[in-house]
Design an enzyme around this catalytic site. Structure first.
Site, PDB file in Angstrom:
ATOM      1  N   CYS A  64     -12.792  26.554  13.892  1.00 53.83           N
ATOM      2  CA  CYS A  64     -11.919  27.722  14.099  1.00 53.83           C
ATOM      3  C   CYS A  64     -12.269  28.920  13.224  1.00 53.83           C
ATOM      4  O   CYS A  64     -12.698  29.948  13.736  1.00 53.83           O
ATOM      5  CB  CYS A  64     -10.464  27.325  13.871  1.00 53.83           C
ATOM      6  SG  CYS A  64      -9.872  26.200  15.128  1.00 53.83           S
ATOM      7  N   THR A  92      -7.721  29.840  21.824  1.00 51.29           N
ATOM      8  CA  THR A  92      -7.869  31.076  21.034  1.00 51.29           C
ATOM      9  C   THR A  92      -8.819  32.003  21.784  1.00 51.29           C
ATOM     10  O   THR A  92      -9.981  31.658  21.988  1.00 51.29           O
ATOM     11  CB  THR A  92      -8.436  30.741  19.642  1.00 51.29           C
ATOM     12  OG1 THR A  92      -7.571  29.784  19.033  1.00 51.29           O
ATOM     13  CG2 THR A  92      -8.542  31.973  18.768  1.00 51.29           C
ATOM     14  N   LYS A 104      -3.102  34.829  16.727  1.00 52.96           N
ATOM     15  CA  LYS A 104      -3.915  33.693  16.318  1.00 52.96           C
ATOM     16  C   LYS A 104      -5.171  34.132  15.563  1.00 52.96           C
ATOM     17  O   LYS A 104      -5.459  33.627  14.475  1.00 52.96           O
ATOM     18  CB  LYS A 104      -4.294  32.864  17.553  1.00 52.96           C
ATOM     19  CG  LYS A 104      -5.191  31.686  17.285  1.00 52.96           C
ATOM     20  CD  LYS A 104      -4.556  30.664  16.346  1.00 52.96           C
ATOM     21  CE  LYS A 104      -5.539  29.618  15.897  1.00 52.96           C
ATOM     22  NZ  LYS A 104      -5.695  28.517  16.777  1.00 52.96           N
TER      23      LYS A 104
END
Ligand code: UDX
Length: 440
Positions: free
Chosen positions: A264, A124, A208
């Protein structure tokens, strides 16, 4: 058709992706430069808890479908497709993502690349990173490197399943050859009818972070409603259910509680804000500051509730049920339960943590917190029990039995999963986030 792939970086994403590629019938060479991780992986050991992954990885390793190396050697150089899966953690002292591992692995790979090989970024990254990588790699390689961006949407706890049966595959590409190679690698998944979205590279990078920002916003929205519910006598759990019936809203990611953590969502929304700021459009995603703040306020709320129950917390025994950021994981990165436990401990409480799989990860991360692997021992003589992670074991626990062991029958349900009637019937005072529960 089988493809020879290399997977660079065997953390959560890489170890899962390498295993998934082997499951799809490809020959995989995994590159891990960290000696500790490499040694464990070489023995077929995945260094984190992820259901189903250990067995599948070990099976492919012993069958020779996955090989491991610590260097960008000739075996890596012979691969048709290279997946960059290294981490992009939050940079020390800043909100921005640290892309140095991505850059370092791209540079190391570039001098070994075949001109027809394809490099697929899965990490990412801030939008714009791929363009920079392509330029740097091409300069080192001496030819135009085929780079694509192919974000990964797997969730911890269901990582392998998510990789083998994703709801979509997204690829940002600059040329047809790259797309052909990627399509070959994913052919068994595409043959299942999985949507395949071919985008331009910046959009693929952005998909993303946009998806994670949206998910984080949804959770913080319902937790903001919980704040309102807490002062108005409303019930945020029923509210979530009621609004979730509207198909345009949907009922997923509306579980109210102590909020999101992990490797994340928190760092991705911060990295997104930092990148937007750099691009001169910080105000476009300024709302993510509130998303982050609402999320962190839930932790404050639990600490405040604990204090109001315990009075002076010094010397009080607090049991934290669950310490990972979500069930079926031993990931403690930015875990709300961990932060709450640490804050109460710093204020003098004697905190004992129970978790079905995360205690060894906890002993590495913070050995100062008490650890107990038996639930009945963990709650013994507790002045307060806090449910921090919604492991099934806690939902199924017997409140009569636990009630006979604690010093005070008070539980804060940080995830809104306990059967309130059942716990109250066993004599517990149940405190839940976003709910006004009448206790006797
Ligand atoms: C997330 C994204 O879901 C995934 O697509 C991406 O690839 C990686 O980041 P993950 O971090 O594994 O996956 O966990 P996720 O299931 O999204 O949960 C994140 C956090 O949100 C957890 O702490 C969870 O407890 C919390 N959460 C989730 C809520 O508080 N309420 C919800 O309704 C859902």
């Amino acid at each position: 058709m089988s493809v020879k792939v290399s997977v660079i970086g065997l953390g959560y994403l890489g170890a899962t992706h390498a295993t998934a590629m082997a499951e799809l019938g490809h020959q995989v060479i995994g590159v891990e430069v960290d000696s500790k991780k490499f040694d464990l992986l070489s023995q077929g050991q995945i260094p984190f808890h992820e259901p189903g992954l250990q067995d599948a990885f070990a099976k492919h390793l012993s069958a020779g479908n996955i090989k491991l190396t610590q260097n960008f050697d000739s075996d890596v150089a012979s691969a048709d497709l290279h997946f960059i899966c290294v981490g992009t953690p939050q940079r020390q002292g800043s909100d921005a993502a640290d892309t140095s591992y991505v850059m370092a692995s791209a540079k190391a790979l570039a001098s070994h690349l075949r001109p027809d090989a394809v490099v697929a970024g899965k990490s990412t990254v801030p939008v714009g990173t791929a363009t920079e990588l392509q330029k740097v790699m091409s300069e080192i390689a001496g030819f135009d490197v085929n780079l694509v961006w192919n974000p990964e949407f797997l969730r911890e706890g269901t990582a392998l399943e998510d990789s083998l049966r994703p709801d979509r595959i997204v690829v940002g590409a600059w040329n047809e050859h790259s797309l052909d190679v990627i399509k070959t690698a994913y052919a068994p998944i595409l043959n299942l009818g999985t949507p395949f979205l071919v985008l331009d590279v910046p959009t693929a990078e952005l998909v993303k972070v946009a998806a994670n920002a949206f998910l984080a916003t949804k959770i913080s929205f319902i937790n903001a409603m919980a704040e309102v519910a807490e002062v108005s006598g409303a019930d945020a759990v029923s509210l979530a259910k009621a609004i979730g019936y509207d198909e345009r809203i949907g009922n997923k990611f509306l579980r109210t509680g102590i909020g999101f953590g992990g490797g994340c969502l928190p760092k991705d929304i911060r990295g997104f804000m930092a990148r937007a700021e750099e691009l001169g459009v910080g105000s476009a995603v300024e709302f993510l500051k509130d998303v982050d703040a609402i999320n962190l306020r839930r932790r404050d709320r639990v600490v405040a509730l604990a204090k109001s129950e315990l009075g002076d917390v010094r010397g009080k025994r607090v049991t934290m049920l669950g310490i990972s950021f979500k069930p079926d994981s031993d990931d403690l990165r930015d875990s709300p339960a961990l932060e709450i436990a640490q804050r109460l401990s710093r204020e003098g409480a004697e905190v004992t943590v129970h978790d079905p799989v995360s205690l060894s990860a906890l002993s590495e991360k913070d050995p100062s917190l008490g650890r107990e692997s038996e639930l009945v021992e963990a709650v013994r003589e507790a002045d307060l029990v806090i449910l921090g992670t919604e492991w099934k074991q806690y939902k199924d626990a017997d409140p009569e039995l636990l009630g006979s062991l604690v010093a005070t029958k008070t539980v804060i349900d940080g995830r809104n999963v306990l059967d309130v009637d059942r716990w109250q019937a066993a004599g517990w005072k149940v405190i839940a986030l976003g709910r006004s529960i009448q206790n006797a």
